[in-house]
Design an enzyme around this catalytic site. Structure first.
Site, short mmCIF file in Angstrom:
data_model
loop_
_atom_site.label_atom_id
_atom_site.label_comp_id
_atom_site.label_asym_id
_atom_site.label_seq_id
_atom_site.Cartn_x
_atom_site.Cartn_y
_atom_site.Cartn_z
N TYR A 196 -16.78 14.09 -17.98
CA TYR A 196 -17.49 12.67 -17.82
C TYR A 196 -18.63 12.76 -16.66
CZ TYR A 196 -17.25 7.77 -16.19
OH TYR A 196 -17.32 6.63 -15.64
N LYS A 214 -8.09 2.54 -19.99
CA LYS A 214 -8.49 3.05 -21.36
C LYS A 214 -7.21 2.82 -22.30
CE LYS A 214 -12.59 4.07 -19.50
NZ LYS A 214 -12.11 4.22 -18.09
N ASP A 271 -7.91 16.11 -17.27
CA ASP A 271 -7.94 14.50 -17.73
C ASP A 271 -7.55 14.42 -19.20
OD1 ASP A 271 -8.84 12.01 -18.27
OD2 ASP A 271 -10.68 12.43 -16.77
N ARG A 299 0.89 -1.26 -0.35
CA ARG A 299 -0.02 -0.10 0.00
C ARG A 299 0.91 1.27 -0.03
NH1 ARG A 299 -1.88 2.74 4.26
NH2 ARG A 299 -1.75 0.85 5.70
#
Length: 401
Positions: free
Chosen positions: A118, A216, A191, A65
């Site tokens: 988005y 993506k 973005d 982590r």
């Protein structure tokens, strides 16, 4: 310290099974692909070294982590391709968007955001951030006078936009918006998922933080989920600490798949972009199509934004006279193109924004932005464009009679 073979031989069978095979020293050999380090934790020859790494995670790894070698390989690669000092990987693009905002501003801060973001980003701003007294003002990012007026009026801490918007495929003049943002004392978050570093590099145009959904184009094969922020060293430290505390980090398998995809990013995006231009151009000549949104169709886009002649793999179009039922009929009739809520894969995908990406907005909110009920978004793959067009054509014939 690892147990030697002679020490292992002196243990009980169950203990030997647990402690044998912990790893092989590769000596001088180096793998040609990034190894997948799946270990949850890492040990050191002595406690003092472990203490040093706990004190400063940049010296090594103690817990995945906090940091993982495979994940770090992805972060270094993204920093290189986006030409930023550092990058921080996350479990999804939305986790990256959240961290980018909270990494540079806190409760009470104002955000100036593009009106056609988005849908999930839109919802995040309207719900979660609103609940912690972070007020968002939405504006048409293509109207630079409106952006300037809003920035002067509200003095935002953050200006948030997409390099190529979802789903209207509108291109933000990043350099101009960066000048406005910085003039108001704000940080610009871009973005860059739709464009990818192949098409647009926002940091070179003035963006302070660049966000991707690595799900993506970067990964590109529809088999992993992730996100990343590329930024300067100034912002990377607090964001990395935030990732460690919140735990929205990506895992080594997902990081490995993103690294693998990144190696063919340029080849894929260039082919997808060429295909998208052909499809967009053809659809503009189809009487069944009312409107096509694609940057390569002669719209007034500042050329310095783009790194090459390609304009990306995303387009959207409005089917003339269509409503929800006709759009469903179109999607159901597709055979090659896949109706799915994603983009950037090697295969072509279609999506109905009103049903999926912008479902959280009311019809009135969608229409105000320009997302009409007959709008279809398409992510073009690397297939032969003649096959893609043939499939779209037969589906249009089914949907429109």
């Amino acid at each position: 310290m690892s147990l030697s073979r002679s020490e292992l031989d002196q243990l009980m069978p169950s203990t030997r099974a647990v402690h044998a095979g912990k790893g092989v020293d590769a000596a001088e050999a180096r793998p040609t692909a990034a190894p997948i380090h799946v270990a949850t934790a890492f040990s050191y020859p002595d406690a003092r070294m472990l203490d040093d790494v706990f004190e400063d995670n940049s010296r090594g790894y103690v817990y995945s982590r906090y940091g993982n070698p495979t994940v770090r390989s992805l972060e270094q690669a993204i920093a290189v391709v986006e030409q930023c000092d550092e990058a921080i990987a996350f479990a999804s693009g939305m986790a990256a968007i959240h961290a980018a905002i909270t990494g540079v501003a806190g409760p009470g801060a104002k955000i100036l955001a593009s009106q056609d973001l988005y849908g999930a980003t839109h919802a995040l701003l309207r719900t979660h951030f609103a609940s912690i007294n972070m007020e968002t003002h939405f504006v048409d990012m293509l109207d630079l006078d409106a952006v300037r007026d809003a920035a002067t009026a509200i003095q935002p801490a953050i200006v948030l936009a997409e390099s190529i918007s979802n789903p209207l495929i509108r291109v933000t003049d990043i350099a101009a918006v960066a000048e406005i943002a910085h003039g108001a004392g704000a940080r610009l978050i871009i973005d860059n998922t739709f464009a990818s570093p192949v098409i647009i590099r926002p940091a070179a145009l003035g963006a302070d933080l660049v966000v991707h959904s690595t799900t993506k184009f970067i990964a590109g094969h529809g088999d992993t989920t992730g996100g990343v922020i590329a930024t300067s060293s100034r912002f990377a430290g607090p964001i990395r600490e935030q990732a460690k505390l919140f735990g929205a980090v990506t895992g080594p398998f997902d990081a490995f798949l993103a690294i693998r995809g990144l190696k063919t990013l340029d080849l894929r995006v260039r082919q997808q972009s060429r295909n998208a231009r052909k499809i967009a151009t053809t659809l503009t000549q189809d009487s069944r199509i009312e409107r096509v949104n694609y940057p390569g169709l002669g719209s007034a886009v500042p050329d310095p934004l783009f790194l090459c002649e390609d304009r990306g793999a995303l387009l959207s179009f409005e089917i003339a006279g269509a409503g929800r039922e006709e759009i469903f009929a179109f999607m159901d009739a597709l055979k090659l193109c896949i109706p799915a809520t994603t983009l950037g894969d090697v295969f072509s995908l279609v999506l109905y924004p009103a049903m999926s990406s912008h479902r959280s907005l009311t019809p009135e909110q969608r229409h105000a932005i320009g997302i009409r009920d007959n709008l279809v978004r398409m992510s073009v793959g690397i297939e032969d464009p003649r096959d893609i067009l043939a499939d779209v054509n037969q589906a249009l014939a089914t949907a429109t009679g």
